[in-house]
Design an enzyme around this catalytic site. Structure first.
Site, short mmCIF file in Angstrom:
data_model
loop_
_atom_site.label_atom_id
_atom_site.label_comp_id
_atom_site.label_asym_id
_atom_site.label_seq_id
_atom_site.Cartn_x
_atom_site.Cartn_y
_atom_site.Cartn_z
N GLY A 191 -19.30 19.89 8.44
CA GLY A 191 -19.92 20.95 7.66
C GLY A 191 -19.11 22.24 7.70
O GLY A 191 -19.57 23.29 7.23
N SER A 195 -11.54 3.19 -5.03
CA SER A 195 -12.29 2.76 -3.85
C SER A 195 -11.76 1.42 -3.38
O SER A 195 -11.20 0.63 -4.16
CB SER A 195 -13.78 2.64 -4.16
OG SER A 195 -14.03 1.54 -5.01
N SER A 238 2.68 1.29 -4.86
CA SER A 238 2.04 2.61 -4.73
C SER A 238 2.31 3.44 -5.97
O SER A 238 3.41 3.38 -6.55
CB SER A 238 2.58 3.34 -3.50
OG SER A 238 2.21 4.71 -3.52
N PHE A 282 -6.17 -2.35 6.75
CA PHE A 282 -7.31 -1.72 6.08
C PHE A 282 -7.68 -2.46 4.78
O PHE A 282 -8.83 -2.84 4.56
CB PHE A 282 -6.96 -0.25 5.80
CG PHE A 282 -7.83 0.45 4.81
CD1 PHE A 282 -9.21 0.54 5.00
CD2 PHE A 282 -7.28 1.05 3.69
CE1 PHE A 282 -10.02 1.20 4.08
CE2 PHE A 282 -8.07 1.73 2.78
CZ PHE A 282 -9.45 1.80 2.98
N TYR A 293 8.82 6.69 1.65
CA TYR A 293 7.90 5.57 1.46
C TYR A 293 7.91 5.12 0.00
O TYR A 293 8.05 3.92 -0.30
CB TYR A 293 6.49 5.99 1.88
CG TYR A 293 5.40 5.04 1.46
CD1 TYR A 293 5.24 3.81 2.08
CD2 TYR A 293 4.52 5.38 0.42
CE1 TYR A 293 4.24 2.93 1.69
CE2 TYR A 293 3.53 4.50 0.02
CZ TYR A 293 3.38 3.29 0.66
OH TYR A 293 2.40 2.43 0.25
N ARG A 300 5.33 -0.79 5.77
CA ARG A 300 5.29 0.46 6.54
C ARG A 300 4.78 1.55 5.62
O ARG A 300 5.38 1.84 4.58
CB ARG A 300 6.68 0.80 7.06
CG ARG A 300 6.71 1.97 8.05
CD ARG A 300 8.11 2.12 8.64
NE ARG A 300 8.12 2.93 9.84
CZ ARG A 300 8.54 4.19 9.90
NH1 ARG A 300 8.96 4.80 8.79
NH2 ARG A 300 8.55 4.85 11.03
N LYS A 316 9.22 1.59 -1.86
CA LYS A 316 8.35 0.77 -2.69
C LYS A 316 8.98 0.53 -4.06
O LYS A 316 8.91 -0.59 -4.61
CB LYS A 316 6.98 1.43 -2.85
CG LYS A 316 6.08 1.30 -1.64
CD LYS A 316 5.63 -0.13 -1.43
CE LYS A 316 4.52 -0.26 -0.41
NZ LYS A 316 4.08 -1.66 -0.23
N ASP A 331 6.44 -12.47 12.06
CA ASP A 331 7.15 -11.21 11.86
C ASP A 331 8.00 -11.39 10.61
O ASP A 331 9.00 -12.13 10.63
CB ASP A 331 8.02 -10.89 13.07
CG ASP A 331 8.68 -9.53 12.97
OD1 ASP A 331 8.86 -9.04 11.84
OD2 ASP A 331 9.04 -8.96 14.02
#
Length: 318
Positions: free
Chosen positions: A188, A204, A114, A12, A139, A71, A143, A48
């Site tokens: 909605g 963003s 994060s 992403f 997670y 991950r 990190k 990998d």
């Protein structure tokens, strides 16, 4: 022209970062686990990071490595030892790439971590770079451990380390819980957030990749840690209303008391989702502004409206 290597290039954030760097005339190479994608003007390398023995080859001649691969949060994780799986990917694989970068004399290594390292929610004061780490889940723990191991590894090395801790990263094609929120808002359907007055720092996708690009080049980013956000905080109520506005829909927000939301989340085993939606998590990103002259491309309100607009347009066309 700088040569940049991006791990997790097909993800992403990775894909958007690669496209942005190409537009700024960087020579971009991307590490992917499977060569099932194509990114225009990006040389993709099938590696990998947990197993490959020739990682150093990918780092040869590279000026900067941006490490995004890892991950992330996994819903309904059925691993026997989830933390160990997170460590294998987020800690050990990160160290393998970092060692290769040092061996190849890469100038700078940018590690995208994060804000979960700081905690699941802020209290009286926003999180800042000096705040005591309080990772709240497997997670985030992985990190934080990766950050600590990388700082130790790069101590005294010629390669510079930059660590970035973003909060929730959002866009029209964002994965995870934000994707689910977009789909619900688009229906909605009435949502029970009318009484919420929490404050969330978010960032963003456009703002984050611009900041990563700044950290690739700016001399003052050397060996620094940054927390980064859109610069203005929003409540969950605000997020729903702004996304709805972008979608051209009316938001229906029912004023359900927080105590009932908390109770319902507990009964459904959704405590972490309750914290994400109903509690506050604020970031002080003034260090980035002061040290690097960072200014978000878009404020949170404008970016959320645009996200809603892009989401509805994308789904209408498809």
């Amino acid at each position: 022209m700088d040569k940049v290597l991006v791990s997790g290039a097909s993800g992403f954030i990775g894909r958007a970062l690669c496209q942005y760097l190409v537009s700024r005339s960087f020579e971009v190479h991307g590490i992917v686990r499977k060569r099932h994608v194509a990114i225009e003007n990006v040389n993709l390398i099938n590696l990998d990071l947990e197993k490959s023995e020739n990682i150093h080859v990918a780092c040869e001649g590279v000026d900067c490595v941006v490490h995004l691969a890892g991950r992330a949060h996994v819903l309904n994780d059925d691993a026997r030892d989830p933390l160990e799986v997170f460590r294998r990917v987020n800690v050990h694989a990160s160290l393998r790439l970092a060692r290769a970068a040092i061996k190849s004399r890469v100038r700078r290594f940018v590690f995208v971590s994060s804000v979960g390292v700081n905690g699941a929610e802020s209290s009286l004061y926003p999180f800042a770079e000096y705040s005591e780490p309080m990772p709240h889940a497997d997670y985030a723990i992985s990190k934080f451990e990766a950050e600590e191991e990388l700082k130790s590894l790069f101590s005294g090395a010629e390669t510079e380390l930059v660590i970035i801790r973003p909060p929730l990263v959002y866009a029209a094609d964002a994965p995870g819980n934000f994707s689910r929120l977009l789909r619900v808002v688009a229906t909605g359907f009435p949502l029970p957030f009318g009484s919420l007055n929490n404050q969330r720092s978010i960032v963003s996708l456009e703002n984050l990749i611009a900041f990563i690009s700044l950290c690739i080049e700016h001399p003052a980013a050397k060996n620094e840690l940054f927390l980064v956000s859109d610069g203005s905080d929003v409540s969950t109520t605000d997020i729903v209303r702004l996304l709805s506005r972008g979608m051209g829909k009316k938001s229906i927000l029912i004023p359900v008391p927080d105590v009932l939301l908390k109770m319902g989340a507990k009964l459904l085993g959704k405590k972490s989702l309750y914290i994400q939606l109903c509690r506050s998590l604020q970031i002080d990103s003034s260090k980035a502004e002061t040290l690097l002259g960072w200014k978000p491309l878009l404020g949170a309100e404008e970016a959320l409206v645009e996200t809603g607009k892009r989401f509805i347009n994308k789904n209408t066309l498809s």
